[in-house]
Scaffold this active site. Structure first.
Site, PDB file in Angstrom:
ATOM      1  CG  ASP A  68      60.372  -2.921 -26.992  1.00  0.00           C
ATOM      2  OD1 ASP A  68      61.518  -3.340 -26.686  1.00  0.00           O
ATOM      3  OD2 ASP A  68      59.460  -2.819 -26.170  1.00  0.00           O
ATOM      4  CB  ILE A  69      65.533  -0.708 -27.359  1.00  0.00           C
ATOM      5  CG1 ILE A  69      65.211  -0.896 -25.879  1.00  0.00           C
ATOM      6  CG2 ILE A  69      65.400   0.739 -27.778  1.00  0.00           C
ATOM      7  CD1 ILE A  69      66.207  -0.233 -24.937  1.00  0.00           C
ATOM      8  CG  ASN A 112      53.603  -5.342 -19.296  1.00  0.00           C
ATOM      9  OD1 ASN A 112      52.790  -6.229 -19.515  1.00  0.00           O
ATOM     10  ND2 ASN A 112      54.740  -5.248 -19.948  1.00  0.00           N
ATOM     11  CB  VAL A 120      59.544   2.469 -18.725  1.00  0.00           C
ATOM     12  CG1 VAL A 120      59.520   3.982 -18.854  1.00  0.00           C
ATOM     13  CG2 VAL A 120      60.879   1.909 -19.220  1.00  0.00           C
ATOM     14  CG  HIS A 133      55.040   1.292 -22.007  1.00  0.00           C
ATOM     15  ND1 HIS A 133      55.285   1.620 -20.679  1.00  0.00           N
ATOM     16  CD2 HIS A 133      55.590   0.072 -22.196  1.00  0.00           C
ATOM     17  CE1 HIS A 133      55.953   0.640 -20.108  1.00  0.00           C
ATOM     18  NE2 HIS A 133      56.148  -0.324 -21.009  1.00  0.00           N
ATOM     19  CG  HIS A 180      54.522  -3.767 -24.804  1.00  0.00           C
ATOM     20  ND1 HIS A 180      55.884  -3.846 -24.970  1.00  0.00           N
ATOM     21  CD2 HIS A 180      54.308  -3.422 -23.505  1.00  0.00           C
ATOM     22  CE1 HIS A 180      56.478  -3.580 -23.824  1.00  0.00           C
ATOM     23  NE2 HIS A 180      55.543  -3.311 -22.915  1.00  0.00           N
TER      24      HIS A 180
END
Length: 121
Positions: free
Chosen positions: A29-30, A86, A95, A99, A101
């Site tokens: 993750d950025i 999410n 986004v 995805h 996490h």
């Protein structure tokens, strides 16, 4: 399609890839929220959890088992970790490509963040 995560899958933009197979890709993750924070995404574009169909059951299960493998490989599976999907804006999705996490590497509190809603007087 102008999807950030599809561009990562298609190698159009760089990412710190941690795992990849025929179905999923995992990358750092950025904006990490823990010492270890990665995202596991399907290579197939699915916008939200609400868009998952019966045909996607095995794919989503594969995302979860991949998260467990990554936690084990990184050495924090036994101590514990958190996985989070999410969904849509109120769920914190930014986004619109599902995805998962994967967060670990320290004790994680609950709730994960302060509720910003005020109780009516």
């Amino acid at each position: 399609m102008d999807c950030l995560f599809c561009k990562i899958v298609n190698q159009e933009i760089p990412a710190d890839i941690l795992y990849e197979d025929d179905l999923v890709i995992a990358f750092s993750d950025i904006n990490p929220q823990a010492p270890f924070h990665c995202l596991v995404i399907p290579k197939k574009h699915i916008s939200t959890l609400n868009d998952i169909t019966e045909q996607d059951r095995e794919l989503v299960g594969h995302m979860v088992t991949t998260a467990g493998k990554i936690a084990a490989d990184k050495g924090f599976a036994q101590e514990g970790y958190r996985t989070v999907f999410n969904c849509n804006s109120h769920g914190g999705q930014t986004v619109y490509h599902i995805h998962l996490h994967v967060l670990g590497g320290k004790p994680l509190g609950w709730p994960p963040y302060q509720d910003t809603l005020k109780t009516p007087v």
